[in-house]
Structure formats: C-alpha cells, structure tokens
Motif scaffolding. Sequence first.
Motif, mmCIF file in Angstrom:
data_model
loop_
_atom_site.group_PDB
_atom_site.id
_atom_site.type_symbol
_atom_site.label_atom_id
_atom_site.label_comp_id
_atom_site.label_asym_id
_atom_site.label_seq_id
_atom_site.Cartn_x
_atom_site.Cartn_y
_atom_site.Cartn_z
ATOM 1 N N ARG A 28 43.851 57.994 -49.331
ATOM 2 C CA ARG A 28 43.476 58.935 -48.231
ATOM 3 C C ARG A 28 42.307 58.756 -47.605
ATOM 4 N NH1 ARG A 28 45.764 65.121 -49.470
ATOM 5 N NH2 ARG A 28 48.035 64.572 -49.481
ATOM 6 N N ASN A 29 42.232 59.039 -46.243
ATOM 7 C CA ASN A 29 41.046 58.736 -45.486
ATOM 8 C C ASN A 29 40.523 60.040 -44.741
ATOM 9 O OD1 ASN A 29 41.166 55.367 -44.963
ATOM 10 N ND2 ASN A 29 43.369 56.507 -44.949
ATOM 11 N N ALA A 30 39.344 59.928 -44.431
ATOM 12 C CA ALA A 30 38.762 60.996 -43.538
ATOM 13 C C ALA A 30 39.526 60.843 -42.073
ATOM 14 C CB ALA A 30 37.255 60.735 -43.308
ATOM 15 N N ALA A 31 39.582 61.943 -41.440
ATOM 16 C CA ALA A 31 40.042 61.999 -40.054
ATOM 17 C C ALA A 31 38.864 62.676 -38.983
ATOM 18 C CB ALA A 31 41.323 62.598 -40.037
ATOM 19 N N ILE A 32 39.092 62.378 -37.740
ATOM 20 C CA ILE A 32 38.274 62.792 -36.929
ATOM 21 C C ILE A 32 38.908 63.030 -35.408
ATOM 22 C CG2 ILE A 32 36.208 62.289 -35.544
ATOM 23 C CD1 ILE A 32 35.083 60.546 -37.779
ATOM 24 N N LEU A 33 38.916 64.154 -34.908
ATOM 25 C CA LEU A 33 39.285 64.427 -33.723
ATOM 26 C C LEU A 33 38.243 64.208 -32.502
ATOM 27 C CD1 LEU A 33 40.347 66.692 -35.781
ATOM 28 C CD2 LEU A 33 41.357 68.007 -33.791
ATOM 29 N N SER A 34 38.691 63.341 -31.566
ATOM 30 C CA SER A 34 37.796 62.892 -30.228
ATOM 31 C C SER A 34 38.325 63.151 -29.238
ATOM 32 C CB SER A 34 37.913 61.441 -30.773
ATOM 33 O OG SER A 34 36.910 60.797 -29.943
ATOM 34 N N PRO A 35 38.245 64.382 -28.709
ATOM 35 C CA PRO A 35 38.341 64.783 -27.272
ATOM 36 C C PRO A 35 37.458 64.302 -26.412
ATOM 37 C CG PRO A 35 37.436 66.805 -28.635
ATOM 38 C CD PRO A 35 37.490 65.474 -29.456
ATOM 39 N N HIS A 36 37.452 64.169 -25.201
ATOM 40 C CA HIS A 36 36.624 63.889 -24.396
ATOM 41 C C HIS A 36 36.181 64.551 -22.987
ATOM 42 C CE1 HIS A 36 39.666 63.149 -20.940
ATOM 43 N NE2 HIS A 36 40.329 62.597 -21.601
ATOM 44 N N ALA A 64 41.943 59.814 -30.578
ATOM 45 C CA ALA A 64 41.356 60.038 -29.182
ATOM 46 C C ALA A 64 42.621 60.611 -28.076
ATOM 47 C CB ALA A 64 40.489 58.958 -28.828
ATOM 48 N N TYR A 65 42.203 62.109 -27.546
ATOM 49 C CA TYR A 65 43.258 62.423 -26.803
ATOM 50 C C TYR A 65 42.836 62.878 -25.551
ATOM 51 C CZ TYR A 65 41.591 66.610 -29.366
ATOM 52 O OH TYR A 65 40.812 67.518 -29.994
ATOM 53 N N ASP A 66 43.644 62.971 -24.496
ATOM 54 C CA ASP A 66 43.354 63.217 -23.140
ATOM 55 C C ASP A 66 43.253 64.911 -22.575
ATOM 56 O OD1 ASP A 66 43.739 60.739 -22.032
ATOM 57 O OD2 ASP A 66 45.986 61.081 -22.050
ATOM 58 N N MET A 67 42.140 65.243 -22.010
ATOM 59 C CA MET A 67 42.014 66.456 -21.442
ATOM 60 C C MET A 67 43.541 66.486 -20.774
ATOM 61 S SD MET A 67 38.645 67.265 -19.410
ATOM 62 C CE MET A 67 37.040 68.145 -20.309
ATOM 63 N N VAL A 68 43.562 67.946 -20.516
ATOM 64 C CA VAL A 68 44.821 68.424 -19.866
ATOM 65 C C VAL A 68 44.442 67.916 -18.371
ATOM 66 C CG1 VAL A 68 46.146 70.348 -18.829
ATOM 67 C CG2 VAL A 68 45.389 70.580 -21.201
ATOM 68 N N GLY A 69 45.560 67.175 -17.568
ATOM 69 C CA GLY A 69 45.443 66.761 -16.357
ATOM 70 C C GLY A 69 44.698 65.558 -16.256
ATOM 71 N N HIS A 70 44.486 64.873 -17.377
ATOM 72 C CA HIS A 70 43.647 63.542 -17.174
ATOM 73 C C HIS A 70 44.165 62.508 -18.176
ATOM 74 C CE1 HIS A 70 40.069 64.797 -14.934
ATOM 75 N NE2 HIS A 70 39.907 65.700 -15.729
ATOM 76 N N GLY A 71 44.175 61.192 -17.610
ATOM 77 C CA GLY A 71 44.962 60.083 -18.425
ATOM 78 C C GLY A 71 46.294 60.402 -18.249
ATOM 79 N N ASP A 72 47.189 60.226 -19.484
ATOM 80 C CA ASP A 72 48.591 60.348 -19.501
ATOM 81 C C ASP A 72 48.990 61.884 -19.233
ATOM 82 O OD1 ASP A 72 49.421 57.655 -19.543
ATOM 83 O OD2 ASP A 72 48.695 57.333 -21.389
ATOM 84 N N SER A 73 48.015 62.731 -19.539
ATOM 85 C CA SER A 73 48.346 63.984 -19.559
ATOM 86 C C SER A 73 48.573 64.741 -18.059
ATOM 87 C CB SER A 73 47.524 65.107 -20.382
ATOM 88 O OG SER A 73 47.614 66.378 -20.303
ATOM 89 N N HIS A 74 49.655 64.383 -17.356
ATOM 90 C CA HIS A 74 49.754 65.006 -16.017
ATOM 91 C C HIS A 74 50.773 65.908 -15.634
ATOM 92 C CE1 HIS A 74 52.681 61.689 -16.237
ATOM 93 N NE2 HIS A 74 51.903 60.893 -16.615
ATOM 94 N N SER A 116 29.875 66.560 -23.877
ATOM 95 C CA SER A 116 30.259 67.234 -22.569
ATOM 96 C C SER A 116 31.422 68.234 -22.733
ATOM 97 C CB SER A 116 30.594 66.365 -21.329
ATOM 98 O OG SER A 116 30.193 67.197 -20.258
ATOM 99 N N GLY A 117 32.498 68.160 -21.933
ATOM 100 C CA GLY A 117 33.523 69.165 -21.998
ATOM 101 C C GLY A 117 34.372 68.779 -23.300
ATOM 102 N N GLY A 118 34.250 67.696 -23.917
ATOM 103 C CA GLY A 118 34.699 67.260 -25.049
ATOM 104 C C GLY A 118 33.862 67.978 -26.216
ATOM 105 N N ALA A 119 32.580 68.190 -26.083
ATOM 106 C CA ALA A 119 31.775 69.097 -26.923
ATOM 107 C C ALA A 119 32.153 70.533 -26.972
ATOM 108 C CB ALA A 119 30.099 68.832 -26.697
ATOM 109 N N THR A 120 32.675 71.137 -25.893
ATOM 110 C CA THR A 120 33.134 72.334 -25.851
ATOM 111 C C THR A 120 34.494 72.471 -26.590
ATOM 112 O OG1 THR A 120 32.280 72.553 -23.542
ATOM 113 C CG2 THR A 120 33.984 74.179 -24.137
ATOM 114 N N GLN A 121 35.232 71.547 -26.302
ATOM 115 C CA GLN A 121 36.330 71.727 -27.178
ATOM 116 C C GLN A 121 36.262 71.422 -28.555
ATOM 117 O OE1 GLN A 121 39.924 68.913 -25.531
ATOM 118 N NE2 GLN A 121 38.045 68.194 -24.084
#
Length: 299
Positions: A28-36, A64-74, A116-121
């Motif tokens: 088992r590994n550590a896991a990290i969420l990485s919003p931007h 590493a996942y997209d903000m709503v409305g950015h990247g592939d999240s359209h 920034s906004g990823g820190a808010t998340q």
Amino acid sequence: IVENVLLESFPGFYVTGNLYRPSDSQGRNAAILSPHGHLTDKRFTHYVQIRSAVLARMGAIVFAYDMVGHGDSHQVDSHRMPIAMLLQTWNSKRVLDYLLSRQDVDPERIGMTGGSGGATQTFILTAIDERIKVSVPCVQVSAHFFGGCVCESGMPIHKSPEYQTNNVEIAALCAPRPMLIISDGNDWTRNTPLIEYPYIQKVYAQFDAEHKVENVHLAAEKHDYGYSKRAPMYNFFAHHLKLNSRKVDWDPTVNENFVEILDREQLSVYSDEHPIPPNALKGNQAILDYLGLSITAQE
C-alpha cells in the motif's frame, strides 16, 4: 506510470485527470490529491506534471485533476458557473473516494496539495473531510482575500446572516493534522508570517500540535507553485506520509530533471478513441436541472 482517468462524480458528470503512480509499487502506498489553480489547461503544464511525477517517484499515488471548465472538464458552459465551488468540492470528495477504493492505497497516508485556486480546493476539502491526513495549501491562505473567482468566494461559505469567517479559519480546521502553508511576498499571502500563521499556530496549540503546522514564506517571490515552493512540499509529505525521499537525487535539494514532460495529446482523457460518455450532462442548465437547483444558469 501515468494513466488517463475518467471518474463519474455523479450520474452524467465526470472528473478528468491523470494518475501518477510508482512503477516499483509494492503493498500500500500514500496517495495525494493534486487540484490546480486558474489557468486554461493547467493540468497539462510542466510544473503540474513535475510535482506529480516527483511525488510518484517517492512512492505516492498522485491524482492530478481538472478544475471545472478547464482541461478536459468542459461539460459546463464556462468555469465561472454559479455552483463551481460546489462541483469542485464534490469532485474532490469523489477523487478521494476513488483513491481510497484502490487496494494499493493506504487510507492513513492521504495528502492534498494545490496552488492558488488549487490551494482553495485543498483547504476546503481538508476542513470538511478528515480522511485528508496531510494538507499543503500554496499561496492562497489569506485573512483579507477570499479568492478572485466564483469557485472560491461565489458560494456563501464565508458570510451569512448567522456568521462570518475567512479562509484562515477554514484552513485552521485542518488541526491537529499536519499542514504546511506556503506563502510569498508578492500577493495576498505577504502577511502570512505575521498574521495568518500565528493565528493558526494558536489553534494548533489547543490540540498540543504546534509541531504539526509549518509556514514556508518566500518574501522575494511571486504567486506560483515553482520549484522553491515544491521543494519544501516534497520534504513535508516525505516526513508525514512516510515517502521514500531517497528515490530522488538531492544536489543539495530535490533534483526534478528526471521527469519527462508529456504533451497534451498524451495526457488528454478524451480522444477519437475515447469520446465523452453519451450520458454526459452538457451545459450549466442541464447540470442544475439534474441536481434540482433553481439557480440561474447565467455566469
């Protein structure tokens, strides 16, 4: 190893991102969420790839996942839609659910970081979900700035007829779990060593946990998640999530040069071969209607 991942956050609404994991993983590994934060297609930038890859080399599974409305999240009409904060917070919870569902993830070693906004998340999810064990919000925790976007200050989490709060008090809800606050001298975090950090230290003191909160302040720097901010983050996660920092070179700090930067086509979730699912909700109004919300769909 980098994988393109599509998660159904709720019926018809999808989270898009990349999963970075160590190639030599055992157990088992550590896991990290990485919003931007706020930048078109930021998930594909070299610095998001670098921090995700370095953490994976050290033994973490990173999403590493997209903000709503950015990247592939359209699926929304634009990022600045009325319930952007709600959607992003729910998406983060679903990313966390996914990571914890994996047999190769240790539920006691879950971290989250973003700039920034990823820190808010990051500090919002950490405040409401104790499954996040270690938090590193970068260049965003401020007593006087609530965020410059509807996804940060566009919902009534800071002020209502019954209460008023700010991002410092929300971030302090991480206590007594480990938290590193990274700040700089050229944005709204310039006063962190004098105002925000001392307050948070006092909150941690109530739990006899002053040693679990730290502040790295870079007075000569600007608003970003550059190398000088990533380096202390690596050390903080290595210590508190029990990562293997010896997996990367140090000369004298972390050497990131091993990371191969991939292009957008390689990291995109959607393609001709993998189109958006046919049940995908499309447009603000379709999403609001599905959720039974009467908020106007206008920006």
